[in-house]
Motif scaffolding. Structure first.
Motif, short mmCIF file in Angstrom:
data_model
loop_
_atom_site.label_atom_id
_atom_site.label_comp_id
_atom_site.label_asym_id
_atom_site.label_seq_id
_atom_site.Cartn_x
_atom_site.Cartn_y
_atom_site.Cartn_z
N LEU A 93 0.87 -1.09 0.04
CA LEU A 93 -0.19 -0.17 -0.11
C LEU A 93 0.75 1.32 0.02
N ILE A 94 2.01 1.17 0.85
CA ILE A 94 2.58 2.22 0.69
C ILE A 94 3.54 2.58 -0.68
N PHE A 95 4.07 1.21 -1.21
CA PHE A 95 4.73 1.35 -2.63
C PHE A 95 4.05 1.71 -3.62
N GLY A 96 2.77 1.28 -3.72
CA GLY A 96 1.85 1.42 -4.68
C GLY A 96 1.63 3.09 -4.88
N ALA A 97 1.18 3.44 -3.63
CA ALA A 97 0.95 4.85 -3.68
C ALA A 97 2.04 5.98 -4.34
N ASN A 98 3.11 5.37 -4.02
CA ASN A 98 4.35 6.12 -4.65
C ASN A 98 4.47 5.77 -5.98
N PHE A 99 4.28 4.75 -6.68
CA PHE A 99 3.97 4.20 -7.95
C PHE A 99 3.08 5.34 -8.54
N LEU A 100 1.70 5.70 -8.04
CA LEU A 100 0.76 6.37 -8.72
C LEU A 100 1.36 7.87 -8.68
N HIS A 101 2.04 8.24 -7.60
CA HIS A 101 2.57 9.63 -7.55
C HIS A 101 3.68 9.65 -8.91
N ASN A 102 4.43 8.58 -8.94
CA ASN A 102 5.48 8.86 -10.19
C ASN A 102 4.87 8.90 -11.48
N HIS A 103 3.86 8.23 -11.83
CA HIS A 103 3.28 8.03 -13.19
C HIS A 103 2.42 9.43 -13.51
N ILE A 104 2.06 9.76 -12.29
CA ILE A 104 1.30 11.20 -12.60
C ILE A 104 2.33 12.47 -12.80
N LEU A 105 3.28 12.30 -11.97
CA LEU A 105 4.49 13.23 -12.30
C LEU A 105 4.99 13.26 -13.83
N HIS A 106 5.38 11.99 -13.92
CA HIS A 106 5.97 11.72 -15.22
C HIS A 106 5.15 12.18 -16.57
N PHE A 107 4.00 11.76 -16.59
CA PHE A 107 3.12 12.19 -17.60
C PHE A 107 2.79 13.83 -17.67
N TYR A 108 2.36 14.24 -16.76
CA TYR A 108 2.00 15.77 -16.71
C TYR A 108 3.19 16.59 -16.73
N HIS A 109 4.00 16.28 -15.49
CA HIS A 109 5.01 17.48 -15.42
C HIS A 109 6.52 17.20 -16.25
N LEU A 110 6.79 16.18 -16.48
CA LEU A 110 8.11 15.89 -17.08
C LEU A 110 7.56 15.66 -18.75
N ALA A 111 6.91 15.13 -19.25
CA ALA A 111 6.71 14.43 -20.52
C ALA A 111 5.81 15.27 -21.38
N LEU A 112 4.58 15.87 -20.87
CA LEU A 112 3.41 16.22 -21.56
C LEU A 112 4.19 17.81 -22.06
N LEU A 113 5.14 18.39 -21.49
CA LEU A 113 5.43 19.57 -22.31
C LEU A 113 6.35 19.29 -23.43
N ASP A 114 6.63 17.96 -23.94
CA ASP A 114 7.05 17.68 -25.26
C ASP A 114 5.93 17.77 -26.28
N ALA A 454 14.79 13.87 -29.45
CA ALA A 454 15.42 13.20 -28.53
C ALA A 454 14.93 13.48 -27.34
N GLY A 455 14.24 14.67 -26.99
CA GLY A 455 13.50 14.79 -25.73
C GLY A 455 12.38 13.92 -25.70
N ARG A 456 11.57 13.73 -26.54
CA ARG A 456 10.41 12.64 -26.35
C ARG A 456 10.84 11.33 -26.18
N ILE A 457 11.98 10.94 -26.83
CA ILE A 457 12.34 9.51 -26.90
C ILE A 457 13.11 9.24 -25.43
N VAL A 458 13.93 10.18 -24.86
CA VAL A 458 14.53 10.07 -23.59
C VAL A 458 13.41 10.03 -22.45
N ARG A 459 12.73 11.06 -22.55
CA ARG A 459 11.70 11.32 -21.49
C ARG A 459 10.63 10.25 -21.33
#
Ligand code: NFE
Length: 470
Positions: A93-114, A454-459
């Motif tokens: 339950l602790i680890f799974g919540a951290n997965f959800l945080h990571n995946h939301i962070l990655h899509f919206y705040h790291l990758a989407l701006l590409d 390159a940005g899209r692939i690496v990210r």
């Protein structure tokens, strides 16, 4: 032939340098170079073994739960401990919540701006950050005005969802980052009914966001960039699996993909080379002047092959070894995205895999929280032996994570971490075979300075250099 250097590549964690050799607008060769050295493995030597989960978490502020989990699993192994079922549920339950945080962070705040172009939406109140939301050098933006506006709104909403995901971790783990509950033998927390209710309440909101906004937004991206299933491809994949359940099963199973076939994973088949890395000598001591080396990242290989790790590997493996519910979620998702399993290891496929996985994990967390018995034991007692070895294998949000240690004289004599980005961002090995990110970049057509492609692939790999360079 011209050389394009992107240093550092932004919107990832840590410091990564990408070098592209480009001829006639096509990348002929790529180099991925970890440009900082952390050395947390050295920090652990000489410490008491019980310090490992706490110190190893300091490797990273994004995936500390992964390191706490892998370190505790290595100690479970070294000390011969069986985590009680409720302790395991709480770890999940602790680890799974951290997965959800990571995946939301990655899509919206790291990758989407590409892909996003949020200019011209003063109604969103984003005017002060529009420059940041529209990084320069990004071309090939395909969203309509309305789509951009929706995505920009969800970019902002995702900030709140990340906070709620962190609160989920803190509800059971004490705080975030660097939780306090995961220890060898189980967890220290004994949640009350009120704690479990607080977890349920927040999870409901995060799950609704993952199943609604995140899923719809990822599908939208994929539909506009359907051709990105052919971009940034790799062949060999590896997953250690994650979220142990009863009888040694894992909710997301372990496996490897080689030559188009999915097979059981074997930890004995893992090697780690250093021929292109700035380390030398038996102990792999840092050596910045080493001839021919170009990265602080080492080169792990599975059966001698560079292997991509992460959500694409997990989803591909789960299609073969996952339970019916998971396999059917992935099959339906692939159908909606008009893609096939072989296309998961691609730019669009990685985004799809992360979103599918987030949906699956959010659903599982809702089931697991209802199974927690507040009166059941959450840990077993232990004694630290003078001599022992331990191995902890789990997947982290970004892929396969290994912690191993040797205890001598009651202290840590050696400690090794092979993290997901060590796999994905690895440099060439002694055979000259490039790492997965280097492979994904090769043969790609680029415009101008290559930042967009390159940005899209690496990210799409969601690299974390802080984890990769121990
Ligand atoms: Ni620093 Fe981590 C994850 C681990 S990646 S984020 O996920 O382990 O190398």
């Amino acid at each position: 032939m011209k050389t394009i250097t992107i240093d550092p590549i932004t919107r990832i964690e840590g410091h990564l340098r990408i070098e592209l050799e480009v001829e006639d607008g096509v990348v002929r060769a790529a180099r991925s170079s970890g440009a900082l050295y952390r050395g947390l493995e050295q920090v652990l030597v000489g410490r008491h073994p019980l310090d490992a989960p706490k110190i190893a978490q300091r490797i990273c502020g994004v995936c500390p739960i992964a390191h706490a989990t892998a370190a505790s699993m290595a100690l479970d192994h070294a000390l011969g401990l069986d985590v009680p079922p409720t302790g395991q549920l709480l770890r999940n339950l602790i680890f799974g919540a951290n997965f959800l945080h990571n995946h939301i962070l990655h899509f919206y705040h790291l990758a989407l701006l590409d892909y996003l172009d949020p200019r011209g939406f003063p109604s969103l109140g984003l005017a002060p950050v529009v420059g940041f939301l529209s990084p320069s050098g990004v071309e090939d933006r395909r969203f309509s005005g309305e789509e951009n506006e929706r995505l920009a709104r969800n970019y902002v909403a995702a900030l709140t969802m990340r906070r709620k995901a962190h609160e989920l971790v803190a509800t059971l783990g004490g705080k975030m980052p660097h939780e306090m509950a995961i220890v060898p033998g189980g967890v220290t927390c004994r949640p009350t009914l009120a704690d479990l209710e607080a977890y349920r309440f927040r999870l409901k909101e995060v799950r609704a966001f993952v199943e609604g906004a995140l899923w719809e937004d990822v599908l939208l991206l994929i539909r506009r960039y359907q051709d990105h299933f052919q971009v940034g491809r790799t062949e060999c994949l590896l997953s250690f699996g994650v979220f142990p359940l009863e009888e040694g099963r894992r909710a997301l199973p372990a496996g490897a993909v080689r030559g188009g076939r999915v097979e059981r994973a074997d930890a004995q088949a893992i090697t780690e080379g250093m021929s292109s890395s700035w380390y030398s000598g038996e102990g792999g001591n840092p050596d910045r002047g080493k001839e021919g080396a170009y990265s602080w990242i080492k080169a792990p290989r599975y059966r001698g092959e560079p292997s991509e790790v992460g959500p694409a590997a997990r989803m591909r493996v789960a299609l073969e070894f996952g339970d019916e519910e998971l396999a059917s979620l992935i099959t339906t998702g692939l159908r909606e995205a008009a893609a096939c399993p072989e296309e998961l290891a691609s730019v669009a496929g990685r985004h799809l895999s992360r979103a599918l996985e987030a949906r699956y994990i959010a659903g599982k967390l809702s089931e697991w929280v209802d199974l927690v018995d507040p009166a059941a034991p959450t840990a077993v007692p232990y004694a630290v032996p003078d001599e022992a070895v331990g191995l902890g294998l789990t997947d982290a949000p970004r892929g396969a994570l290994l912690h191993s240690l040797r205890i001598h004289g009651g202290r840590i004599a050696s400690y090794q971490v092979v993290s997901p980005t060590t796999w994905n961002g690895s440099p060439r090995d002694e055979r000259g075979a490039p790492g997965p990110i280097e492979q994904a970049l090769s043969g790609v057509k680029v415009r101008g300075d290559g930042l967009t492609e390159a940005g899209r692939i690496v990210r799409s790999f969601d690299p974390c250099l802080a984890c990769a360079v121990q």
